[in-house]
Motif scaffolding. Structure first.
Motif, PDB file in Angstrom:
ATOM      1  N   CYS A  37     -11.561 -11.349  31.071  1.00  0.00           N
ATOM      2  CA  CYS A  37     -10.608 -12.283  30.645  1.00  0.00           C
ATOM      3  C   CYS A  37      -9.531 -11.976  31.608  1.00  0.00           C
ATOM      4  O   CYS A  37      -9.043 -11.100  31.885  1.00  0.00           O
ATOM      5  CB  CYS A  37     -10.130 -12.086  29.309  1.00  0.00           C
ATOM      6  SG  CYS A  37      -8.901 -13.128  28.674  1.00  0.00           S
ATOM      7  N   ARG A  38      -8.968 -13.303  32.183  1.00  0.00           N
ATOM      8  CA  ARG A  38      -7.791 -13.260  32.995  1.00  0.00           C
ATOM      9  C   ARG A  38      -6.824 -14.400  32.320  1.00  0.00           C
ATOM     10  O   ARG A  38      -5.744 -14.646  32.881  1.00  0.00           O
ATOM     11  CB  ARG A  38      -7.753 -13.537  34.365  1.00  0.00           C
ATOM     12  CG  ARG A  38      -8.435 -14.797  34.766  1.00  0.00           C
ATOM     13  CD  ARG A  38      -8.255 -14.945  36.611  1.00  0.00           C
ATOM     14  NE  ARG A  38      -9.225 -15.727  37.075  1.00  0.00           N
ATOM     15  CZ  ARG A  38      -8.748 -16.518  38.147  1.00  0.00           C
ATOM     16  NH1 ARG A  38      -7.814 -16.082  38.887  1.00  0.00           N
ATOM     17  NH2 ARG A  38      -9.496 -17.588  38.359  1.00  0.00           N
ATOM     18  N   CYS A  39      -7.183 -15.022  31.359  1.00  0.00           N
ATOM     19  CA  CYS A  39      -6.263 -16.166  30.655  1.00  0.00           C
ATOM     20  C   CYS A  39      -5.567 -15.233  29.743  1.00  0.00           C
ATOM     21  O   CYS A  39      -4.473 -16.061  29.200  1.00  0.00           O
ATOM     22  CB  CYS A  39      -7.079 -17.153  30.003  1.00  0.00           C
ATOM     23  SG  CYS A  39      -8.059 -16.888  28.629  1.00  0.00           S
ATOM     24  N   GLY A  40      -5.868 -14.427  28.962  1.00  0.00           N
ATOM     25  CA  GLY A  40      -4.994 -13.751  28.006  1.00  0.00           C
ATOM     26  C   GLY A  40      -5.262 -14.272  26.651  1.00  0.00           C
ATOM     27  O   GLY A  40      -4.820 -13.826  25.691  1.00  0.00           O
ATOM     28  N   PRO A  46     -11.409  -6.435  26.724  1.00  0.00           N
ATOM     29  CA  PRO A  46     -11.155  -7.033  28.068  1.00  0.00           C
ATOM     30  C   PRO A  46     -12.237  -8.307  28.447  1.00  0.00           C
ATOM     31  O   PRO A  46     -11.830  -8.610  29.577  1.00  0.00           O
ATOM     32  CB  PRO A  46     -10.958  -5.761  29.062  1.00  0.00           C
ATOM     33  CG  PRO A  46     -12.183  -4.870  28.399  1.00  0.00           C
ATOM     34  CD  PRO A  46     -11.902  -5.179  27.018  1.00  0.00           C
ATOM     35  N   PHE A  47     -12.836  -8.513  27.623  1.00  0.00           N
ATOM     36  CA  PHE A  47     -13.845  -9.385  28.082  1.00  0.00           C
ATOM     37  C   PHE A  47     -13.617 -10.827  27.882  1.00  0.00           C
ATOM     38  O   PHE A  47     -12.963 -11.034  26.910  1.00  0.00           O
ATOM     39  CB  PHE A  47     -15.322  -8.931  27.261  1.00  0.00           C
ATOM     40  CG  PHE A  47     -15.786  -7.696  27.664  1.00  0.00           C
ATOM     41  CD1 PHE A  47     -16.150  -7.300  28.808  1.00  0.00           C
ATOM     42  CD2 PHE A  47     -15.521  -6.527  26.680  1.00  0.00           C
ATOM     43  CE1 PHE A  47     -16.514  -5.824  29.160  1.00  0.00           C
ATOM     44  CE2 PHE A  47     -15.980  -5.383  27.029  1.00  0.00           C
ATOM     45  CZ  PHE A  47     -16.533  -4.821  28.285  1.00  0.00           C
ATOM     46  N   HIS A  52     -10.772 -19.501  27.611  1.00  0.00           N
ATOM     47  CA  HIS A  52     -10.031 -20.207  28.611  1.00  0.00           C
ATOM     48  C   HIS A  52     -10.445 -21.788  28.700  1.00  0.00           C
ATOM     49  O   HIS A  52      -9.556 -22.213  29.123  1.00  0.00           O
ATOM     50  CB  HIS A  52     -10.562 -19.167  29.943  1.00  0.00           C
ATOM     51  CG  HIS A  52     -12.039 -19.502  30.331  1.00  0.00           C
ATOM     52  ND1 HIS A  52     -12.885 -18.647  29.631  1.00  0.00           N
ATOM     53  CD2 HIS A  52     -12.787 -20.377  30.902  1.00  0.00           C
ATOM     54  CE1 HIS A  52     -14.141 -18.849  30.213  1.00  0.00           C
ATOM     55  NE2 HIS A  52     -13.938 -19.966  30.950  1.00  0.00           N
ATOM     56  N   LYS A  53     -11.800 -22.016  28.323  1.00  0.00           N
ATOM     57  CA  LYS A  53     -11.872 -23.563  28.271  1.00  0.00           C
ATOM     58  C   LYS A  53     -11.190 -24.115  27.129  1.00  0.00           C
ATOM     59  O   LYS A  53     -10.814 -25.228  27.351  1.00  0.00           O
ATOM     60  CB  LYS A  53     -13.761 -23.512  27.959  1.00  0.00           C
ATOM     61  CG  LYS A  53     -14.517 -23.132  29.072  1.00  0.00           C
ATOM     62  CD  LYS A  53     -15.898 -23.019  28.537  1.00  0.00           C
ATOM     63  CE  LYS A  53     -16.786 -22.314  29.717  1.00  0.00           C
ATOM     64  NZ  LYS A  53     -17.988 -21.878  29.155  1.00  0.00           N
ATOM     65  N   PHE A  57      -7.326 -23.214  30.679  1.00  0.00           N
ATOM     66  CA  PHE A  57      -6.722 -22.267  31.505  1.00  0.00           C
ATOM     67  C   PHE A  57      -7.119 -22.716  32.999  1.00  0.00           C
ATOM     68  O   PHE A  57      -8.213 -23.249  33.311  1.00  0.00           O
ATOM     69  CB  PHE A  57      -7.336 -20.933  31.433  1.00  0.00           C
ATOM     70  CG  PHE A  57      -6.986 -19.742  32.356  1.00  0.00           C
ATOM     71  CD1 PHE A  57      -5.924 -19.332  32.631  1.00  0.00           C
ATOM     72  CD2 PHE A  57      -8.009 -19.232  33.283  1.00  0.00           C
ATOM     73  CE1 PHE A  57      -5.520 -18.357  33.591  1.00  0.00           C
ATOM     74  CE2 PHE A  57      -7.721 -18.497  34.291  1.00  0.00           C
ATOM     75  CZ  PHE A  57      -6.281 -18.106  34.519  1.00  0.00           C
ATOM     76  N   GLN A  58      -6.086 -22.505  33.833  1.00  0.00           N
ATOM     77  CA  GLN A  58      -6.425 -23.268  35.101  1.00  0.00           C
ATOM     78  C   GLN A  58      -5.955 -21.980  36.159  1.00  0.00           C
ATOM     79  O   GLN A  58      -4.779 -21.634  36.001  1.00  0.00           O
ATOM     80  CB  GLN A  58      -5.536 -24.360  35.367  1.00  0.00           C
ATOM     81  CG  GLN A  58      -6.031 -25.603  34.612  1.00  0.00           C
ATOM     82  CD  GLN A  58      -5.342 -26.911  35.179  1.00  0.00           C
ATOM     83  OE1 GLN A  58      -4.197 -26.977  35.647  1.00  0.00           O
ATOM     84  NE2 GLN A  58      -6.185 -28.033  34.979  1.00  0.00           N
ATOM     85  N   ALA A  59      -7.002 -21.726  37.202  1.00  0.00           N
ATOM     86  CA  ALA A  59      -6.307 -20.866  38.299  1.00  0.00           C
ATOM     87  C   ALA A  59      -7.487 -21.208  39.389  1.00  0.00           C
ATOM     88  O   ALA A  59      -8.562 -21.465  39.187  1.00  0.00           O
ATOM     89  CB  ALA A  59      -6.600 -19.426  37.919  1.00  0.00           C
TER      90      ALA A  59
END
Ligand code: FES
Length: 69
Positions: A37-40, A46-47, A52-53, A57-59
Motif C-alpha cells: 500500500c502507498r495510499c495509506g 503493509p499490503f 486506493h480505488k 488515490f492518485q499518483a
C-alpha cells in the motif's frame, strides 16, 4: 530488486520469498509478488487491499531499481 509503482495504485515487488516484520510479528510469504500500500488507506498494511480505488488515490507510475547489496 525492482519496485514498480503502479499508476494510482500500490507498489508491486516481485520475488519468491518475503519476510514481513511488523512490530513483534514476523511472517514468511512464499509467493511470486506482493503489492504494498502507498495510499495509506489499506486495512491490511503493509499490503494493498484495494482501498486506493475507493478513495480515489492518485499518483504517477514508475519504477525503482535496487542494485547491489
Ligand atoms: S495502495 Fe491499495 S490500498 Fe493503498
Amino acid at each position: 530488486m525492482r519496485l514498480e509503482f503502479l499508476e494510482n495504485g500500490p507498489i508491486r515487488v516481485d520475488g519468491r520469498r518475503f519476510v514481513v516484520r511488523v512490530g513483534e510479528k514476523e511472517e514468511v510469504l512464499e509467493r511470486p509478488r506482493v503489492f504494498l500500500c502507498r495510499c495509506g488507506g489499506s486495512a491490511n498494511k503493509p499490503f494493498c487491499d484495494g482501498t486506493h480505488k475507493r478513495i480515489g488515490f492518485q499518483a504517477s507510475g514508475g519504477t525503482l531499481e535496487v542494485e547491489g547489496d
